[in-house]
Design an enzyme around this catalytic site. Structure first.
Site, PDB file in Angstrom:
ATOM      1  N   HIS C  49       0.829  -1.208   0.000  1.00  0.00           N
ATOM      2  CA  HIS C  49       0.000   0.000   0.000  1.00  0.00           C
ATOM      3  C   HIS C  49       0.864   1.259   0.000  1.00  0.00           C
ATOM      4  O   HIS C  49       1.991   1.246   0.489  1.00  0.00           O
ATOM      5  CB  HIS C  49      -0.909   0.014   1.237  1.00  0.00           C
ATOM      6  CG  HIS C  49      -1.909  -1.095   1.249  1.00  0.00           C
ATOM      7  ND1 HIS C  49      -3.056  -1.069   0.494  1.00  0.00           N
ATOM      8  CD2 HIS C  49      -1.924  -2.284   1.899  1.00  0.00           C
ATOM      9  CE1 HIS C  49      -3.740  -2.187   0.696  1.00  0.00           C
ATOM     10  NE2 HIS C  49      -3.076  -2.942   1.544  1.00  0.00           N
ATOM     11  N   VAL C 172       4.623 -23.576  20.149  1.00  0.00           N
ATOM     12  CA  VAL C 172       4.921 -23.103  21.498  1.00  0.00           C
ATOM     13  C   VAL C 172       3.723 -23.394  22.392  1.00  0.00           C
ATOM     14  O   VAL C 172       2.603 -22.986  22.094  1.00  0.00           O
ATOM     15  CB  VAL C 172       5.247 -21.594  21.495  1.00  0.00           C
ATOM     16  CG1 VAL C 172       5.405 -21.075  22.924  1.00  0.00           C
ATOM     17  CG2 VAL C 172       6.506 -21.336  20.675  1.00  0.00           C
ATOM     18  N   LYS C 250     -10.176  -1.740   4.048  1.00  0.00           N
ATOM     19  CA  LYS C 250      -9.993  -1.018   2.800  1.00  0.00           C
ATOM     20  C   LYS C 250     -11.007  -1.392   1.734  1.00  0.00           C
ATOM     21  O   LYS C 250     -10.939  -0.915   0.612  1.00  0.00           O
ATOM     22  CB  LYS C 250      -8.571  -1.258   2.274  1.00  0.00           C
ATOM     23  CG  LYS C 250      -7.508  -0.711   3.226  1.00  0.00           C
ATOM     24  CD  LYS C 250      -6.119  -0.915   2.667  1.00  0.00           C
ATOM     25  CE  LYS C 250      -5.056  -0.254   3.530  1.00  0.00           C
ATOM     26  NZ  LYS C 250      -4.793  -0.983   4.789  1.00  0.00           N
ATOM     27  N   ILE C 336      -0.563  -7.064  13.563  1.00  0.00           N
ATOM     28  CA  ILE C 336      -0.062  -6.628  12.256  1.00  0.00           C
ATOM     29  C   ILE C 336      -1.061  -7.046  11.170  1.00  0.00           C
ATOM     30  O   ILE C 336      -0.876  -8.029  10.466  1.00  0.00           O
ATOM     31  CB  ILE C 336       1.348  -7.198  11.982  1.00  0.00           C
ATOM     32  CG1 ILE C 336       2.281  -6.967  13.169  1.00  0.00           C
ATOM     33  CG2 ILE C 336       1.932  -6.576  10.711  1.00  0.00           C
ATOM     34  CD1 ILE C 336       2.553  -5.499  13.504  1.00  0.00           C
ATOM     35  N   SER C 342       3.001  -4.434   3.684  1.00  0.00           N
ATOM     36  CA  SER C 342       3.716  -3.254   3.205  1.00  0.00           C
ATOM     37  C   SER C 342       4.733  -2.785   4.246  1.00  0.00           C
ATOM     38  O   SER C 342       5.803  -2.282   3.915  1.00  0.00           O
ATOM     39  CB  SER C 342       2.737  -2.108   2.935  1.00  0.00           C
ATOM     40  OG  SER C 342       1.523  -2.588   2.427  1.00  0.00           O
ATOM     41  N   CYS C 401       4.329 -28.922 -14.369  1.00  0.00           N
ATOM     42  CA  CYS C 401       3.043 -28.233 -14.270  1.00  0.00           C
ATOM     43  C   CYS C 401       2.795 -27.536 -15.596  1.00  0.00           C
ATOM     44  O   CYS C 401       3.501 -26.605 -15.962  1.00  0.00           O
ATOM     45  CB  CYS C 401       3.073 -27.214 -13.133  1.00  0.00           C
ATOM     46  SG  CYS C 401       1.713 -26.036 -13.171  1.00  0.00           S
ATOM     47  N   CYS C 443      -0.575 -32.107 -12.242  1.00  0.00           N
ATOM     48  CA  CYS C 443       0.821 -32.233 -11.794  1.00  0.00           C
ATOM     49  C   CYS C 443       0.996 -32.815 -10.404  1.00  0.00           C
ATOM     50  O   CYS C 443       2.092 -33.245 -10.065  1.00  0.00           O
ATOM     51  CB  CYS C 443       1.545 -30.883 -11.909  1.00  0.00           C
ATOM     52  SG  CYS C 443       0.900 -29.604 -10.824  1.00  0.00           S
TER      53      CYS C 443
END
Lengths: 118, 434, 487
Positions: C49, C172, C250, C336, C342, C401, C443
């Site tokens: 972005h 974890v 967005k 995040i 970005s 492929c 494939c």
């Protein structure tokens, strides 16, 4: 018993009944349809197609079939006899892999050539 | 490496093999088949069941047996072929780029090209089944390859979506291998598979075939755990409340085949939106000069026997083309009521009778197929029954074609029987020449 | 004892690992899944972005704009796909036009360069397939497209090449701070000890924090669904096409991917599960119908795949980057969500700075190698380059492929790199094999053959995406299962 005829693509709906006089077939448009319906009702026959492991060939498996139709109820037994069988390349189309499979008089034959792998 | 050939054939499956043999028998010497697999034979190699060749050879062969007849034919004629070779580009000037590990890049300059790449299967993405994306959702053809060529079982508890022939065949094959095929769901009210396959692959093993049903959700984060199926209404929309959860570890999709035309598009070959294959004339000549097409790359066939037949038509076209025979007309075929598509799309010469192949767009009973030219009825054929699953054909005599304008249009339509009376007199007067 | 343990190998964990690998530190990355980039990183819009829609002053605004600026450097160092296509936000009415003004001003404040409000005619010139009823658009030339998993693989390979250790399939399960100030991390495959912990666990970020008895923030998984189209439709748009943003994100965008496909999505649905990446009929319908507002001629015909991904939304409304307020030695990189991809290059560098500040001074390695070469992409090479590659290794002459023209050579290369791969999905993310229109139908068995041979495993052991996702369940012709239903 009702069934759709599969002899040709017409797909006739055939009814098969048994009464005192014997088997009675209705709905077929041809003689082959009648034979089909009777066969299917009395003793359906099937060709078994499957594959068998093969060593040293240019295919991992060799495709096989019964060289003639066998009674439908014998299919399971026939497959059972094919378990754990491994053959060696080369094999040619038509070669007999197992004789008289499941006591049906039919043989299991290869349906493809498997050559030695290069 | 650079080579020049008279005819390059893209694909060594049933269409390509038959085309090669027929080209050779038409007197063309310099033929090259390009096959991406390690063996000739194409999809037939994995179709180890019987049902091939009844029309052509009068006996029921397995796929490999049917293929072998043609492979032998190619070898007997010393026709060249390259295996393990992928064509990566076809240019409209008939230069082909192909690739294999032995020769590297191969540039082939061909006087004519026959497209015989076959088709591929529609996938889950194409039909957009929502839900998770676990392992265990495969096309029926991939499962067939795993079982028949590699020897592995894709799963044990199986649901099949779509009652196309590959799905039906795999239902039986997997049952024979010890898997439990729980059901086949078909979104339509009828099956596109052959009646014989429904009987021998499903009925024999009491596998239920649910019409008007589809899979609406896929469950499982790692391996498939189950699917939700639902009944659909007449618009094929799932009916709320009809959902049912079916536990299974494998969902096989047999939801249609699509002609594989990415290479053709690269060569600017015009495609028919309905068939997904090239637009062709009666010799299977595409919109690009010198490029022909046959088999499932052109339109998806019901029987391999018809693929072989079509390849031979294309081969005759190639022979004519190489001799320099030019087309003299451009009669187009349009479809009216009841018709999904026709092959060919246009008729470009009037030297021979033309066999017109077509498919219905639904199930129709008790009526007729009519060919019309403007207001004139050219031909009528009665049918008790036509279904989308079965390709039909009509032969148009050359005498009739010669009476038509060079750029005329023939319309093909289905008519119910009750409509026929008013046109009857007219019809018979015109169809005497047929 | 490690100096630093990074939990999570998404794009953030990988970026942090790579930036820290410049220094003389003993670093390990713990990843629960079988490969890097499998969760949020694997399923998002793949957009870099410009940075005009973040609130000025927020961490999102800062790292988005900084991160965007770093992509050219990353591209040349790590050999990743990145294209500055620019983006357009379309205004459909006067209210939208006011929104564009607001975004423009916001963008200027955030330091976004080159922003311009352009007329309808200019938009139509650039994007002939766009809804002709739009009024105007905000043009952001710095926006671009990349490949999030390729970026992550590149970061991690480079980190490994510079000494970082990666432990896959290490979930974890426990975390404690010891008396000496170091941490003990218990995983599904054993204990680890470290001086510092960097929490890059994405949608699980707050759970890592919870293991230490902290409740500093919580993460709400927000699911977004996408439709991916055949490459044939890639040229529908030239730049990234947005609609005016709303509170929930967005909005539905339409973009080409770096691989040439067309991508539309996402919707935004807050869910409770942190694993539920299933698609829904209603979600896909919504995405399609919204995308149709931008591209009226869009149909669903060319769709080859649908997918969904989770975004990690923090309850703070912004990225959380930096030391824990409660526990010394613990650092969070959490929440995040978009524009996280970005921002990733800048976040990695920021973490290196923060850790440096904390430790006092970090010693730079003299032998740090900032470069990484991608797997050769046969399809994109010139004919001459292709021939040279085949001459060197004939396996590049064997196409596996067909849809994406991926060769055996590329697949073998993917299996044996410094970050090796052993799943079908992993091979797909590395090479694109199976990503085309037939979705692996052709494939997959061939790739399995190659994997079995190269990795010395049996076909039955090959999985789609790690444990319990095996492609096949056994060999045919084995007696054990033979009980036929009805004969």
């Amino acid at each position: 018993m009702k069934l759709i005829c599969t002899v040709c693509p017409q797909g006739c709906e055939i009814t098969v009944k048994k009464n005192d006089e014997g088997w009675h077939v209705e709905g077929n448009r041809c003689k082959r349809g009648r034979e089909f319906a009777l066969q299917e009702t009395i003793s359906p026959m099937r060709v078994l197609t499957t594959s068998v492991w093969i060593e040293g060939g240019d295919h991992k498996l060799v495709s096989v079939k019964t060289d003639r139709p066998i009674p439908k109820e014998k299919i399971g037994e026939a497959i059972g006899e094919l378990c754990d069988i491994t053959i060696n390349a080369p094999v040619g189309r038509g070669d007999i892999i197992i004789k008289n499979i499941a006591d049906t008089d039919a043989n299991i034959i290869a349906t493809r050539d498997v050559r030695l792998s290069s | 490496m650079r080579v020049q050939v008279d005819v390059a054939i893209i694909g060594g499956g049933p269409a390509g093999l038959a085309a090669a043999i027929a080209c050779h028998d038409q007197g063309i010497q310099d033929i090259l088949i390009l096959e991406r697999d390690r063996h000739l034979g194409g999809i037939l190699q994995q179709c180890i069941h019987t049902g091939f060749g009844l029309h052509r050879f009068g006996e029921e062969l397995t796929g490999p047996e049917y293929a072998h007849i043609f492979i032998d034919g190619v070898k007997d004629r010393n026709i060249s072929y390259l295996l393990d070779t992928m064509v990566i580009e076809i240019r409209k000037d008939k230069i082909i780029y192909a690739l294999n590990s032995e020769k590297g890049l191969i540039e082939i300059e061909a006087k004519a090209i026959i497209l015989a790449m076959g088709c591929r299967e529609r996938t889950r993405g194409a039909i957009q089944i929502p839900g998770d994306r676990p392992a265990g959702v495969y096309t029926a053809g991939m499962a067939q390859l795993l079982v028949n060529m590699e020897g592995y079982l894709p799963g044990k508890e199986i649901v099949i979506l779509g009652s196309g022939d590959i799905g039906l065949i795999m239902a039986r094959r997997l049952t024979w291998e010890g898997a439990n095929v729980k059901m086949v769901c078909e979104i339509m009210p009828y099956s596109s598979g052959l009646a014989r396959n429904i009987r021998q692959c499903l009925d024999d093993y009491d596998i239920p075939l649910l019409f008007n049903h589809t899979v609406v959700k896929v469950h499982g984060s790692k391996r498939l755990e189950g699917v939700t199926i639902a009944e659909v209404d007449s618009n094929r929309v799932p009916i709320p409340g009809s959902e049912r959860y079916i536990e299974c570890d494998t969902l096989l999709l047999s939801v249609g085949l699509l002609p594989e035309n990415e290479l053709s598009e690269g060569a600017n070959v015009l495609l028919d939106e309905i068939t997904g294959g090239p637009i062709v004339d009666e010799y299977r000549h595409t919109s690009v000069d010198g490029i022909f097409a046959c088999g499932n790359v052109l339109h998806v066939h019901d029987l391999v026997d018809y693929v072989s037949e079509e390849a031979e038509i294309a081969a005759r076209g190639v022979a004519r083309y190489l001799k320099g025979d030019k087309s003299d007309s451009r009669i187009s075929i349009s479809h009216g009521a009841g018709i999904q598509y026709t092959v060919p799309h246009i008729i470009s010469s009037r030297d021979e009778d033309v066999e017109l192949f077509f498919r219905a767009n639904g199930i129709y009973n008790d009526g007729m197929i009519q060919l019309t030219y403007g207001k004139d009825i050219l031909y009528t054929k009665r049918y008790n029954h036509i279904v989308p699953g079965k390709m039909e054909r009509i032969r148009i005599k050359k005498d009739i074609l010669r009476q038509l304008d060079m750029e005329g249009n023939i319309r093909i339509s289905w008519r119910q029987r009750e409509d026929e009376l008013s046109d009857e007199a007219h019809m018979y007067s015109l169809s005497t020449g047929m | 004892m490690y100096d630093i343990l990074i939990i999570g190998a998404g794009v953030i964990g990988a970026s942090v690992a790579r930036e820290l690998s410049r220094y003389d530190l003993n670093i390990a990355v713990l990843e629960a899944r079988e490969d890097v980039a499998t969760a949020t990183t694997a399923a998002n819009s793949a957009i870099v972005h410009a940075g005009y829609d973040c609130i000025p002053g927020s961490l999102m605004a800062r790292f988005n704009v900084e991160g965007n600026g770093l992509f050219d450097e990353i591209k040349s160092e790590l050999d990743i796909p990145f294209k500055r296509t620019g983006s357009l936000v379309l205004a459909f009415d006067d209210e939208d036009k006011r929104m564009l003004e607001k975004l423009f001003i916001q963008g200027e404040k955030n330091g976004v360069e080159g922003l311009e409000i352009i007329s309808r005619d200019e938009v139509m010139d650039r994007e002939p397939n766009i809804n002709p009823n739009i009024k105007s658009a905000l043009w952001a030339p710095t926006a671009g497209i990349t490949c999030p998993y390729e970026l992550t693989v590149a970061y991690m390979e480079n980190a490994i090449d510079n000494g970082v250790k990666l432990f896959l399939e290490h979930t974890v399960t426990g975390l404690s701070k010891d008396r000496d100030g170091s941490f003990t991390v218990i995983t599904s495959k054993g204990k680890f000890r470290a001086l510092y912990i960097i929490n890059c666990a994405g949608v699980q970020g707050d759970m890592i924090s919870n293991m230490l008895g902290l409740e500093e923030f919580s993460i709400i998984p927000r699911r977004g669904e996408y439709l991916l189209y055949d490459r044939k439709y890639g040229n529908t748009v030239n730049s990234v096409i947005f609609q005016p943003p709303s509170r929930r994100g967005k909005g539905v965008l339409v973009t080409q991917t770096v691989d040439g496909n067309l991508l539309v999505g996402p919707n935004a649905e807050d869910i409770t599960s942190r694993e539920d990446i299933s698609t829904t009929n209603s979600g896909l319908d919504y995405v399609y119908n919204m995308a149709k507002r931008s591209i009226p001629d869009l149909t669903r015909k060319g769709v080859i795949r649908t997918f969904a991904g989770l975004r990690a939304i923090s309850d703070t409304g912004d990225f959380i980057i930096g030391p824990s307020t409660e526990i010394e030695g613990l650092f969070h990189v959490a929440g995040i969500c978009s524009p996280g991809l970005s921002a990733a290059p800048a976040i990695g560098k920021e973490l290196a700075r923060i850790i440096g500040e904390h430790v006092g001074s970090l010693r730079e390695k003299t032998d740090f190698n900032p470069y990484r070469c991608a797997i050769p992409r046969f399809k994109d090479l010139s004919l001459g380059e292709q021939q040279r590659l085949i001459d060197k290794d004939p396996r590049y002459g064997r196409v596996i492929c067909r849809c994406e023209t991926v060769t055996e050579g590329e697949i073998i290369e993917a299996l044996h790199r410094s970050l090796p791969v052993n799943t079908i999905d992993g091979v797909k993310r590395r090479t694109r094999a199976g990503m085309g229109r037939c979705q692996g139908g052709f494939c997959t068995p061939r790739i399995m053959d190659i994997m079995a041979r190269e990795l010395h495993v049996s076909m039955e052991d090959i999985t789609k995406c790690g444990a319990d996702s095996n492609i096949v369940v056994g060999k045919i012709r084995e007696k054990r299962e033979r009980e036929m239903k009805t004969i």
